[in-house]
Motif scaffolding. Structure first.
Motif, PDB file in Angstrom:
ATOM      1  N   GLN A 150       1.078  -0.999  -0.250  1.00  0.00           N
ATOM      2  CA  GLN A 150       0.264   0.349  -0.307  1.00  0.00           C
ATOM      3  C   GLN A 150       0.843   1.280  -0.246  1.00  0.00           C
ATOM      4  O   GLN A 150       1.570   1.023   0.476  1.00  0.00           O
ATOM      5  CB  GLN A 150      -1.302  -0.052   1.468  1.00  0.00           C
ATOM      6  CG  GLN A 150      -2.146  -0.994   0.771  1.00  0.00           C
ATOM      7  CD  GLN A 150      -3.411  -0.889   2.638  1.00  0.00           C
ATOM      8  OE1 GLN A 150      -2.180  -0.357   3.370  1.00  0.00           O
ATOM      9  NE2 GLN A 150      -3.877  -0.393   2.282  1.00  0.00           N
ATOM     10  N   THR A 151       0.488   2.793  -0.073  1.00  0.00           N
ATOM     11  CA  THR A 151       0.909   3.294  -0.635  1.00  0.00           C
ATOM     12  C   THR A 151       0.766   4.658   0.933  1.00  0.00           C
ATOM     13  O   THR A 151      -0.448   3.754   1.233  1.00  0.00           O
ATOM     14  CB  THR A 151       0.226   5.037  -1.576  1.00  0.00           C
ATOM     15  OG1 THR A 151      -0.545   4.820  -1.320  1.00  0.00           O
ATOM     16  CG2 THR A 151       0.946   3.850  -3.189  1.00  0.00           C
ATOM     17  N   LEU A 152       1.603   4.734   1.099  1.00  0.00           N
ATOM     18  CA  LEU A 152       0.857   5.693   2.832  1.00  0.00           C
ATOM     19  C   LEU A 152       0.189   5.829   2.768  1.00  0.00           C
ATOM     20  O   LEU A 152      -0.573   6.634   3.757  1.00  0.00           O
ATOM     21  CB  LEU A 152       2.593   6.760   3.143  1.00  0.00           C
ATOM     22  CG  LEU A 152       3.638   6.095   2.695  1.00  0.00           C
ATOM     23  CD1 LEU A 152       4.984   6.927   3.654  1.00  0.00           C
ATOM     24  CD2 LEU A 152       3.899   5.080   3.848  1.00  0.00           C
ATOM     25  N   ILE A 153      -0.281   6.755   1.568  1.00  0.00           N
ATOM     26  CA  ILE A 153      -1.699   7.631   1.658  1.00  0.00           C
ATOM     27  C   ILE A 153      -2.807   6.836   1.781  1.00  0.00           C
ATOM     28  O   ILE A 153      -3.678   7.450   2.461  1.00  0.00           O
ATOM     29  CB  ILE A 153      -2.221   8.698   0.872  1.00  0.00           C
ATOM     30  CG1 ILE A 153      -3.244  10.090   1.045  1.00  0.00           C
ATOM     31  CG2 ILE A 153      -1.974   7.747  -0.810  1.00  0.00           C
ATOM     32  CD1 ILE A 153      -2.701  10.763   0.083  1.00  0.00           C
ATOM     33  N   ARG A 154      -2.528   5.826   1.273  1.00  0.00           N
ATOM     34  CA  ARG A 154      -3.506   4.681   0.833  1.00  0.00           C
ATOM     35  C   ARG A 154      -4.082   4.000   2.368  1.00  0.00           C
ATOM     36  O   ARG A 154      -4.842   3.351   2.536  1.00  0.00           O
ATOM     37  CB  ARG A 154      -3.447   3.730   0.061  1.00  0.00           C
ATOM     38  CG  ARG A 154      -5.096   2.251   0.127  1.00  0.00           C
ATOM     39  CD  ARG A 154      -6.195   3.250  -0.413  1.00  0.00           C
ATOM     40  NE  ARG A 154      -7.313   2.141   0.082  1.00  0.00           N
ATOM     41  CZ  ARG A 154      -8.384   2.581  -0.227  1.00  0.00           C
ATOM     42  NH1 ARG A 154      -8.896   3.563  -1.359  1.00  0.00           N
ATOM     43  NH2 ARG A 154      -9.270   1.296   0.266  1.00  0.00           N
ATOM     44  N   ALA A 155      -2.507   3.473   3.473  1.00  0.00           N
ATOM     45  CA  ALA A 155      -3.106   3.242   4.305  1.00  0.00           C
ATOM     46  C   ALA A 155      -3.330   4.554   5.369  1.00  0.00           C
ATOM     47  O   ALA A 155      -4.561   4.239   6.282  1.00  0.00           O
ATOM     48  CB  ALA A 155      -1.131   2.390   4.914  1.00  0.00           C
ATOM     49  N   THR A 156      -3.404   5.226   5.209  1.00  0.00           N
ATOM     50  CA  THR A 156      -4.157   7.050   6.385  1.00  0.00           C
ATOM     51  C   THR A 156      -4.632   6.196   6.082  1.00  0.00           C
ATOM     52  O   THR A 156      -6.124   6.717   7.080  1.00  0.00           O
ATOM     53  CB  THR A 156      -3.368   8.223   5.366  1.00  0.00           C
ATOM     54  OG1 THR A 156      -1.732   8.025   5.548  1.00  0.00           O
ATOM     55  CG2 THR A 156      -3.022   8.740   6.390  1.00  0.00           C
ATOM     56  N   TYR A 157      -5.747   6.023   4.582  1.00  0.00           N
ATOM     57  CA  TYR A 157      -7.402   6.099   4.607  1.00  0.00           C
ATOM     58  C   TYR A 157      -7.958   4.842   5.321  1.00  0.00           C
ATOM     59  O   TYR A 157      -8.689   5.433   5.467  1.00  0.00           O
ATOM     60  CB  TYR A 157      -7.501   7.003   3.121  1.00  0.00           C
ATOM     61  CG  TYR A 157      -8.909   5.903   2.356  1.00  0.00           C
ATOM     62  CD1 TYR A 157      -9.752   7.324   2.792  1.00  0.00           C
ATOM     63  CD2 TYR A 157      -9.141   5.269   1.855  1.00  0.00           C
ATOM     64  CE1 TYR A 157     -11.542   7.266   2.286  1.00  0.00           C
ATOM     65  CE2 TYR A 157     -10.696   4.646   2.015  1.00  0.00           C
ATOM     66  CZ  TYR A 157     -11.471   5.596   1.762  1.00  0.00           C
ATOM     67  OH  TYR A 157     -12.639   5.110   1.984  1.00  0.00           O
ATOM     68  N   ASP A 158      -7.445   3.950   4.790  1.00  0.00           N
ATOM     69  CA  ASP A 158      -7.695   2.628   5.694  1.00  0.00           C
ATOM     70  C   ASP A 158      -8.036   3.108   7.036  1.00  0.00           C
ATOM     71  O   ASP A 158      -8.540   2.169   7.972  1.00  0.00           O
ATOM     72  CB  ASP A 158      -6.911   1.640   4.748  1.00  0.00           C
ATOM     73  CG  ASP A 158      -7.321   1.421   3.935  1.00  0.00           C
ATOM     74  OD1 ASP A 158      -7.978   1.546   2.980  1.00  0.00           O
ATOM     75  OD2 ASP A 158      -6.992   0.626   2.935  1.00  0.00           O
ATOM     76  N   ARG A 159      -6.577   3.788   7.430  1.00  0.00           N
ATOM     77  CA  ARG A 159      -7.056   3.678   8.950  1.00  0.00           C
ATOM     78  C   ARG A 159      -8.213   4.847  10.163  1.00  0.00           C
ATOM     79  O   ARG A 159      -8.637   4.201  10.712  1.00  0.00           O
ATOM     80  CB  ARG A 159      -5.870   4.531  10.024  1.00  0.00           C
ATOM     81  CG  ARG A 159      -4.382   2.914   9.882  1.00  0.00           C
ATOM     82  CD  ARG A 159      -3.930   4.169  10.720  1.00  0.00           C
ATOM     83  NE  ARG A 159      -2.772   5.247   9.941  1.00  0.00           N
ATOM     84  CZ  ARG A 159      -2.050   4.801   8.904  1.00  0.00           C
ATOM     85  NH1 ARG A 159      -1.327   3.890   8.710  1.00  0.00           N
ATOM     86  NH2 ARG A 159      -1.299   5.763   8.538  1.00  0.00           N
ATOM     87  N   LEU A 160      -8.651   5.381   8.524  1.00  0.00           N
ATOM     88  CA  LEU A 160      -9.256   6.065   9.554  1.00  0.00           C
ATOM     89  C   LEU A 160     -10.230   5.865   8.946  1.00  0.00           C
ATOM     90  O   LEU A 160     -11.712   6.699   9.749  1.00  0.00           O
ATOM     91  CB  LEU A 160      -9.092   8.015   8.919  1.00  0.00           C
ATOM     92  CG  LEU A 160      -7.447   8.823   9.256  1.00  0.00           C
ATOM     93  CD1 LEU A 160      -7.262   9.550   8.378  1.00  0.00           C
ATOM     94  CD2 LEU A 160      -7.815   9.044  10.603  1.00  0.00           C
ATOM     95  N   HIS A 161     -10.420   5.367   8.098  1.00  0.00           N
ATOM     96  CA  HIS A 161     -12.170   5.282   7.288  1.00  0.00           C
ATOM     97  C   HIS A 161     -13.799   4.674   8.304  1.00  0.00           C
ATOM     98  O   HIS A 161     -14.615   4.805   8.345  1.00  0.00           O
ATOM     99  CB  HIS A 161     -12.362   4.340   6.246  1.00  0.00           C
ATOM    100  CG  HIS A 161     -13.223   4.453   5.451  1.00  0.00           C
ATOM    101  ND1 HIS A 161     -14.689   2.825   5.650  1.00  0.00           N
ATOM    102  CD2 HIS A 161     -14.163   5.297   4.219  1.00  0.00           C
ATOM    103  CE1 HIS A 161     -15.913   3.508   5.122  1.00  0.00           C
ATOM    104  NE2 HIS A 161     -15.341   4.062   4.813  1.00  0.00           N
ATOM    105  N   PRO A 162     -12.817   3.383   8.837  1.00  0.00           N
ATOM    106  CA  PRO A 162     -13.882   3.180  10.361  1.00  0.00           C
ATOM    107  C   PRO A 162     -14.563   3.789  11.381  1.00  0.00           C
ATOM    108  O   PRO A 162     -15.410   3.658  11.973  1.00  0.00           O
ATOM    109  CB  PRO A 162     -13.002   2.099  11.133  1.00  0.00           C
ATOM    110  CG  PRO A 162     -11.842   1.718  10.498  1.00  0.00           C
ATOM    111  CD  PRO A 162     -11.642   2.584   9.185  1.00  0.00           C
ATOM    112  N   LEU A 163     -13.340   5.043  11.297  1.00  0.00           N
ATOM    113  CA  LEU A 163     -13.859   6.492  12.704  1.00  0.00           C
ATOM    114  C   LEU A 163     -14.514   7.104  12.059  1.00  0.00           C
ATOM    115  O   LEU A 163     -16.151   7.599  12.186  1.00  0.00           O
ATOM    116  CB  LEU A 163     -13.038   7.186  13.130  1.00  0.00           C
ATOM    117  CG  LEU A 163     -12.351   6.443  14.078  1.00  0.00           C
ATOM    118  CD1 LEU A 163     -10.999   6.730  14.082  1.00  0.00           C
ATOM    119  CD2 LEU A 163     -12.783   6.281  15.336  1.00  0.00           C
ATOM    120  N   ALA A 164     -14.188   7.701  10.665  1.00  0.00           N
ATOM    121  CA  ALA A 164     -14.810   8.969  10.005  1.00  0.00           C
ATOM    122  C   ALA A 164     -16.218   8.659   8.840  1.00  0.00           C
ATOM    123  O   ALA A 164     -16.611   9.711   8.817  1.00  0.00           O
ATOM    124  CB  ALA A 164     -13.822   9.589   9.451  1.00  0.00           C
ATOM    125  N   GLY A 165     -16.336   6.799   8.254  1.00  0.00           N
ATOM    126  CA  GLY A 165     -16.860   6.456   7.205  1.00  0.00           C
ATOM    127  C   GLY A 165     -16.293   7.734   5.947  1.00  0.00           C
ATOM    128  O   GLY A 165     -14.858   7.811   5.413  1.00  0.00           O
TER     129      GLY A 165
END
Length: 378
Positions: free
Chosen positions: A50-65
């Motif tokens: 994963q790129t770093l930005i994709r990993a960042t998104y995946d970490r945040l999505h369960p909280l922020a939707g």
């Protein structure tokens, strides 16, 4: 707290929470891998796929939707959109040119304020390595619950060694917040210290690394921005209002280049801490800002007994009595013989050779290359 427990009934303020991902910065200490056209957040630097930005998104999505906003350069729009297809087009803010973090975070806060003055935003850089994700999300949940009490909240990283490359956060008294049992008041932010001072900070147990993560009510963040950087505040507010009115292209082109270039730490966090408006949640998770090639070596231990960490699609690296890190995107054969802590970065048009000890100095090399007019490799 597991992923299934993240709901507004458990976390005060979650129903008005927005995650903002500032994706700027070239990462000059990672040249020639990271460049203006392909900054470090668009690379996989951990071997995860994963790129770093994709990993960042995946970490945040369960909280922020779907409440995720991305601030990035116009030049990176297509590449970032390809990485983050789940982010709605209207949730991108495109910068005409690079600015520091205060402008990027400030304009996101101003846009969110125009949409909902009671919004809570969290800013999380696109180019950090973090894990485990569930421990990170638990810390963010506590930060959101603390922000509801009208605080700007930072997530401080428990230091594992006396780094002179990071700023520090000095914690104060414990805050009594039911949904945030780990929250403390912040006494002050401290600049990057000398080695002996950094060691004292680690030994004290009262200091955290400043990872640049902030969770705050947008109203409070903008109040401090207005007090400390009025010109910046006026500019991002004008851009946000134009965006809500329906056409931001011309105001962005006219106003953005005139905005003061400063960090969110100087513009908001440090003065807000002096005013007693900042809290910290300890982040007990792996964190690295992948600031140089020494960090890549730390994050990617050698896969075999050679002692050399190799990153690349088709690496052809041979080592004899050598150790270090090699990053390659060519088919060229690289042979390392009798060298210690070597850093070799081989790209189609540029070659970097240094050591992990001197990895921070790559930035100076880039500045020198730029001064000589060799912009084609930057």
């Amino acid at each position: 707290m597991n992923q299934q427990q993240f709901s507004s009934s458990h976390i005060p303020g979650l129903d008005r929470f927005w995650a903002v991902i500032p994706a700027g910065g070239v990462g000059t200490r990672l040249w020639p891998l990271s460049r203006a056209a392909a900054p470090k957040f668009l690379h996989d630097l951990t071997g995860s796929g994963q790129t770093l930005i994709r990993a960042t998104y995946d970490r945040l999505h369960p909280l922020a939707g779907n409440n995720i906003m991305v601030v990035t350069g116009q030049a990176h729009r297509d590449a970032v959109c390809d990485q983050l297809s789940g982010v709605a087009e209207e949730n991108f803010i495109l910068e005409p040119e690079p600015k520091d973090s205060a402008a990027a975070i400030g304009v996101a806060a101003a846009v969110l304020f125009e949409q909902d003055p009671e919004a809570i935003m969290g800013s999380f850089a696109a180019d950090q390595v973090i894990g485990p994700d569930d421990v990170f999300r638990t810390a963010v949940a506590e930060a959101i619950a603390t922000a509801v009490t009208n605080k700007i909240v930072t997530i401080g990283i428990k230091p594992t060694y006396p780094s002179t490359g990071f700023g520090y956060i000095q914690k104060g008294e414990k805050l009594e917040i039911e949904a945030a049992p780990s929250a403390f008041k912040v006494d002050k932010f401290v600049e990057k210290p000398q080695a002996d001072v950094a060691q004292r900070y680690v030994d004290s147990g009262q200091h955290f690394w400043n990872a640049g993560m902030f969770v705050a009510p947008v109203r409070l963040l903008l109040q401090h921005l207005q007090s400390n950087e009025p010109e910046l505040f006026e500019g991002v507010t004008a851009i946000a209002r134009a965006r809500v009115a329906g056409d931001v292209t011309e105001p962005m082109a006219e106003i953005w280049p005139t905005l003061p270039k400063t960090s969110i730490d100087y513009a908001v966090a440090e003065p807000a801490a002096e005013a007693g408006d900042v809290a910290v949640i300890p982040g007990d998770f792996l964190w690295d800002d992948v600031g140089d090639f020494a960090a890549i070596a730390r994050l990617n231990p050698a896969a075999d007994e050679s002692g050399v960490t190799v990153i690349g699609e088709t690496p052809r690296v041979y080592a004899d009595d050598a150790n270090g890190v090699v990053v390659t995107d060519t088919s060229r054969v690289i042979a390392l013989i009798g060298v210690e802590n070597i850093v070799v970065v081989d790209t189609g048009d540029a070659l970097l050779v240094t050591t992990t000890e001197h990895a921070q100095s790559v930035k100076q090399a880039v500045e020198s290359i730029k001064a000589h007019g060799d912009d084609d490799v930057l």
